[in-house]
Design an enzyme around this catalytic site. Sequence first.
Site, short mmCIF file in Angstrom:
data_model
loop_
_atom_site.label_atom_id
_atom_site.label_comp_id
_atom_site.label_asym_id
_atom_site.label_seq_id
_atom_site.Cartn_x
_atom_site.Cartn_y
_atom_site.Cartn_z
N ARG A 129 47.48 -87.25 -6.35
CA ARG A 129 47.94 -86.68 -7.62
C ARG A 129 47.02 -85.57 -8.12
O ARG A 129 46.38 -85.70 -9.15
CB ARG A 129 48.08 -87.76 -8.69
N ASP A 167 46.59 -86.77 -17.91
CA ASP A 167 48.03 -86.97 -17.80
C ASP A 167 48.73 -86.21 -18.92
O ASP A 167 48.24 -86.18 -20.06
CB ASP A 167 48.39 -88.45 -17.90
N ASP A 216 43.23 -95.18 -15.62
CA ASP A 216 44.52 -94.73 -15.12
C ASP A 216 44.40 -93.30 -14.59
O ASP A 216 43.89 -93.08 -13.51
CB ASP A 216 45.58 -94.83 -16.21
N ASP A 245 46.74 -96.61 -21.74
CA ASP A 245 46.60 -96.64 -20.29
C ASP A 245 45.15 -96.55 -19.82
O ASP A 245 44.83 -96.95 -18.70
CB ASP A 245 47.38 -95.49 -19.66
#
Length: 408
Positions: free
Chosen positions: A286, A234, A230, A206
């Site tokens: 986010r 994460d 990205d 990603d």
Amino acid sequence: MARNPMMFLSCLLLSLDIAITIAVSSSPVQDPELVVREVHERINNASRRNLGYLSCGTGNPIDDCWRCDSNWEKNRQRLADCAIGFGKHAVGGRDGKIYVVTDPSNDNPVNPKPGTLRHAVIQNEPLWIIFARDMVIKLKEELLMNSFKTIDGRGASVHISGGPCITIQYVTNIIIHGINIHDCKRGGNADVRDSPEHYGWRTVSDGDGISIFGGSHVWVDHCSLSNCNDGLIDAIHGSTAITISNNYLTHHNKVMLLGHSDTYTQDKNMQATIAFNHFGEGLVQRMPRCRHGYFHVVNNDYSHWEMYAIGGSANPTINSQGNRFAAPNDRFNKEVTKHEDAPEKEWKKWNWRSEGDLLLNGAFFTASGAGASSSYAKASSLGARPSNIVGSITSAAGTLHCKKGSRC
């Protein structure tokens, strides 16, 4: 007669242990959130007993544990005992040898040479990885880490940028500290080694700054992250026992994803602590975006967002405590939260709360759920400091300028 402070603290802790034991045993149905708070207080006090004699009085419990030690360079592995939150048991390479990275420019994804970062992180034994000098490392493929590793950038200016970055996949006990991670790109469709005995074909990645995939006991501390393909950080596919602390995050859209997808229910066991970070300029959304699990967002400084700060879907429990939220001047983006991918009749049942948060410039937090204490107990990882001192707690977020022989 002068009182021995360590003896005094030991006696105090013993009294606290007895008090908590009596309280728990005498009440068969005690509020689980209260039990968790008491246990965390006991753990934090025990940590201060063992580590707090170095306290610099900043109010940041991680930094107070080690930063005022002028001999930090000789006591590097002591950092592993300073973690807090759900990732507090991540020991990294504490029990292994020091490995010095000397070669920043010769990355070979299949046959890494000694002295390179890739050669260090794939080894089977625990290693505490440091850097001989300032360096920029442009990786040709994802850096696949093996278990029980610490990447420690203190004492040098270390940048991982311009190529694929760090992947923590199905491994455990990882510490990443003091690294600049930015401009990460996609990689893949190539062979990459993940241990001395094995390499395999990797599909397209990603382009995350740090990707945690099925990892556990992971601590990311005092890193500066920005502008990746990205996410900056994460954590997906059943990852858990994670602390993300003291980082400075800037100039990015989708900052932090915690949970793979709404249908990936294995993430129901995820527990992550997001503490003492500075979410700075140029961020969009986010911070984090959560799914399914339990998330403690505590004492962070949010000075910028364009869409929202904290969001989620698939019924996560979000415990927001002692944060400072400064809404953007744009009158349409004052809301801190975003309940995603569900109608209001569903998200109203999700347990999201704001406790002791400082909401500035019109910022507002949309709480939801019945507030079940058992749910918030699972999303509580440490005691929150008052939100009015968040500025000082997070003032040193990001990479530090540590020099040998002086406090960091």
